[in-house]
Design a protein around this motif. Sequence first.
Motif, short mmCIF file in Angstrom:
data_model
loop_
_atom_site.label_atom_id
_atom_site.label_comp_id
_atom_site.label_asym_id
_atom_site.label_seq_id
_atom_site.Cartn_x
_atom_site.Cartn_y
_atom_site.Cartn_z
N SER A 41 0.86 -1.14 -0.04
CA SER A 41 0.09 -0.03 -0.01
C SER A 41 0.78 1.37 0.06
N GLN A 42 2.09 1.23 0.45
CA GLN A 42 2.92 2.46 0.71
C GLN A 42 2.28 3.42 1.59
N PHE A 43 1.19 2.76 2.34
CA PHE A 43 0.55 3.98 3.09
C PHE A 43 1.25 4.52 4.16
N PRO A 44 2.04 3.73 5.20
CA PRO A 44 3.00 4.54 6.16
C PRO A 44 3.93 5.61 5.53
N GLU A 45 4.47 5.15 4.41
CA GLU A 45 5.36 6.05 3.95
C GLU A 45 4.72 7.68 3.39
N LYS A 46 3.73 7.32 2.76
CA LYS A 46 2.89 8.41 2.31
C LYS A 46 2.36 9.33 3.47
N LEU A 47 1.87 8.46 4.49
CA LEU A 47 1.16 9.34 5.53
C LEU A 47 2.41 10.03 6.25
N LEU A 48 3.75 9.69 6.48
CA LEU A 48 4.85 10.27 6.87
C LEU A 48 5.00 11.44 6.51
N VAL A 49 4.96 11.54 5.08
CA VAL A 49 5.26 12.68 4.05
C VAL A 49 4.07 13.92 4.24
N LEU A 50 2.64 13.45 4.36
CA LEU A 50 1.67 14.11 4.66
C LEU A 50 1.91 14.78 5.85
N ILE A 51 2.49 14.26 7.04
CA ILE A 51 2.41 14.44 8.53
C ILE A 51 3.70 15.62 8.60
N GLN A 52 4.61 15.35 7.46
CA GLN A 52 5.93 16.25 7.69
C GLN A 52 5.36 17.55 6.99
N GLU A 53 4.77 17.14 5.87
CA GLU A 53 4.46 18.75 4.98
C GLU A 53 3.60 19.57 6.01
N ASN A 54 2.45 19.23 6.52
CA ASN A 54 1.57 19.66 7.61
C ASN A 54 2.37 20.30 8.83
N GLY A 55 3.21 19.20 9.26
CA GLY A 55 3.95 19.58 10.57
C GLY A 55 4.85 20.75 10.27
N ALA A 56 5.44 20.88 9.34
CA ALA A 56 6.48 21.95 8.92
C ALA A 56 5.79 23.22 9.02
N ASN A 68 3.59 9.49 13.36
CA ASN A 68 3.46 8.36 12.38
C ASN A 68 3.74 6.97 13.19
N GLY A 69 4.73 6.80 13.81
CA GLY A 69 4.84 5.68 14.76
C GLY A 69 3.99 5.39 15.88
N ILE A 70 3.45 6.66 16.41
CA ILE A 70 2.27 6.44 17.33
C ILE A 70 1.19 6.16 16.68
N LEU A 71 0.81 6.22 15.64
CA LEU A 71 -0.40 6.03 15.00
C LEU A 71 -0.45 4.56 14.50
N GLN A 72 0.83 4.08 13.96
CA GLN A 72 1.14 2.63 13.52
C GLN A 72 0.86 1.74 14.64
N THR A 73 1.54 2.10 15.86
CA THR A 73 1.51 1.09 16.98
C THR A 73 0.17 1.10 17.55
N TRP A 74 -0.52 2.14 17.63
CA TRP A 74 -1.81 2.14 18.30
C TRP A 74 -2.89 1.44 17.47
N VAL A 75 -2.83 1.47 16.12
CA VAL A 75 -3.65 0.86 15.09
C VAL A 75 -3.26 -0.70 15.27
N ARG A 76 -2.04 -1.00 15.10
CA ARG A 76 -1.41 -2.67 15.47
C ARG A 76 -1.78 -3.15 16.49
N CYS A 77 -1.91 -2.23 17.79
CA CYS A 77 -2.23 -2.79 18.94
C CYS A 77 -3.55 -2.91 19.27
N GLY A 78 -4.53 -2.86 18.35
CA GLY A 78 -6.04 -2.65 18.38
C GLY A 78 -6.35 -1.57 19.08
N MET A 79 -5.58 -0.37 19.19
CA MET A 79 -6.10 0.61 19.99
C MET A 79 -6.56 0.62 21.27
N GLU A 80 -5.65 -0.38 21.98
CA GLU A 80 -5.95 -0.77 23.43
C GLU A 80 -6.03 0.45 24.36
N VAL A 81 -4.93 1.41 24.10
CA VAL A 81 -4.58 2.47 24.89
C VAL A 81 -6.00 3.61 24.42
#
Length: 193
Positions: free
Chosen positions: A116-131, A158-171
Amino acid sequence: MEKKPGDRRVRRTQRLLKASLLELMKEKPFSSITVADIAEKADVNRATFYLHFSNPAHLLQSIGDDLLEKLQELFDEHQDELVGSESIRPVLEPVLDFVIAFQGLCTLLFDHAQESQFPEKLLVLIQENGAKLVKALPEMHLVEEAPYLVAFLAYGVNGILQTWVRCGMEVSKEGLLEAAERMTDGVLSQYQI
């Protein structure tokens, strides 16, 4: 007759192909899904599939791109509220709400990150808006490490989002927001001038 990208029939066919792929992914592994499977599920011929997408991975990337467009729209809608905020909460909370709303799709796209290349594209989107947001902080334009700070925070979010989703949003969302604030406030406090 030449089809324009905005043509209703083109959009309808693409939606149908995307829905067919998502249905097939509930039935079997992505790696075993073929163009023929997708075309059959969508009740179109293979040539129609190839008019829109080059392969199943391209189709999955398109699904991810659609989701990222919606996320960009969310950033654009809240841009005025976010600019100048010295906390991650106003930035991250709408993103977490977005991830909750699209939990199944986000899980699927993160689980098939290579295709999907989703994590990499999400990172770019976060960086552009975060800048834009980091540069709007008082005196931040004077800090030569600003691009590195943006990269650090973008990779973190990006790491927080991926970890949260992969852990089933248990937090809980609130628990994650509080943790993210503690993490980023410490970093941002080093740049208060």
